[in-house]
Scaffold this motif. Sequence first.
Motif, short mmCIF file in Angstrom:
data_model
loop_
_atom_site.label_atom_id
_atom_site.label_comp_id
_atom_site.label_asym_id
_atom_site.label_seq_id
_atom_site.Cartn_x
_atom_site.Cartn_y
_atom_site.Cartn_z
N ALA A 48 0.83 -1.21 0.00
CA ALA A 48 0.00 0.00 0.00
C ALA A 48 0.86 1.26 0.00
N LEU A 49 1.87 1.26 -0.85
CA LEU A 49 2.89 2.31 -0.83
C LEU A 49 2.37 3.61 -1.43
N GLY A 50 2.57 4.69 -0.70
CA GLY A 50 2.18 6.01 -1.18
C GLY A 50 3.24 7.05 -0.88
N ARG A 51 3.39 8.02 -1.78
CA ARG A 51 4.33 9.12 -1.54
C ARG A 51 3.72 10.40 -2.06
N THR A 52 3.58 11.37 -1.14
CA THR A 52 3.01 12.67 -1.47
C THR A 52 4.07 13.74 -1.24
N TYR A 53 4.15 14.68 -2.15
CA TYR A 53 5.07 15.81 -2.02
C TYR A 53 4.27 17.10 -1.95
N GLY A 54 4.69 18.03 -1.06
CA GLY A 54 4.04 19.32 -0.96
C GLY A 54 2.73 19.26 -0.19
N THR A 55 2.14 20.43 -0.01
CA THR A 55 0.86 20.54 0.68
C THR A 55 -0.03 21.54 -0.05
N GLY A 56 -1.30 21.51 0.29
CA GLY A 56 -2.24 22.47 -0.29
C GLY A 56 -2.28 22.40 -1.79
N PRO A 57 -2.27 23.57 -2.46
CA PRO A 57 -2.38 23.59 -3.93
C PRO A 57 -1.17 23.00 -4.64
N ALA A 86 4.49 0.59 3.32
CA ALA A 86 5.77 0.05 3.79
C ALA A 86 6.55 -0.58 2.64
N VAL A 87 7.89 -0.55 2.80
CA VAL A 87 8.81 -1.22 1.90
C VAL A 87 9.56 -2.27 2.70
N LEU A 88 9.52 -3.53 2.23
CA LEU A 88 10.24 -4.61 2.90
C LEU A 88 11.26 -5.20 1.95
N VAL A 89 12.49 -5.36 2.43
CA VAL A 89 13.54 -6.04 1.68
C VAL A 89 13.91 -7.30 2.45
N GLU A 90 13.67 -8.44 1.82
CA GLU A 90 13.88 -9.74 2.46
C GLU A 90 13.22 -9.82 3.83
#
Length: 242
Positions: free
Chosen positions: A10-19, A65-69
């Motif tokens: 369920a990986l998500g990445r958001t940059y910045g805020t508002g507009p 989350a990111v899982l490696v091994e």
Amino acid sequence: MTRPVLELRALGRTYGTGPTRVESLVGVDLSVGAGELLAVMGPSGSGKSTLLMLAGGLDSPTTGAVLVEGEEISGMSRRKQAALRRRSIGYVFQDLNLIPALTAAENVALPLELDGTPARKARTAADAALAEVGIPELAERFPDDMSGGQQQRVAIARALVGERRLVLADEPTGALDSATGEAVLRVLRARCDAGAAAVLVTHEARHAAWADRIVFLRDGRLVDDTGRTDTADSLLSRDCAP
């Protein structure tokens, strides 16, 4: 079932805020097993490079989350994250990130030396990696004395050096001619056949054809996940259409 080498939950990445807020990735679920070469395709701005940065622990997810091994990267200390990257994760950056003051062999050997490998052993491994990508004669040359394609191959050798369990490659053949690009992909394919896992970001269907599986991103979302590499052309024509 064998535990995946790489797992995105369920990986998500958001940059910045508002507009200015941009959702670069939204709810991506993905796993890559040992021996598997996964191709990631999609239009510019679809989140491909962000996915690789998160998978390699070079950025932190906003959600998921990111899982490696089996180990969650975000739950590690920075020191442990750095050790994991040096030992287990090879990364080919779009901008290469070679150190100008180091020779090709020194650039390739650096991750091993930082992890405590004796200099002579690290150099032997570096020479082997440079030979693997077809440029053993460039070992003593500095990046500024190389062509763009030669620099790209040094960066690929650095990502492959040692016992890498996970290789992340962001357009690794971008500066290479067709023949050299195919040779590099053959090396990457061989590493996977030997038991490593790899994620290849590419915009070219002929390069994706080397993969076991293709996933397609659009607007940060996973819109296709197929095990049939022969569908690369149809995915591109359908999902990259204006």
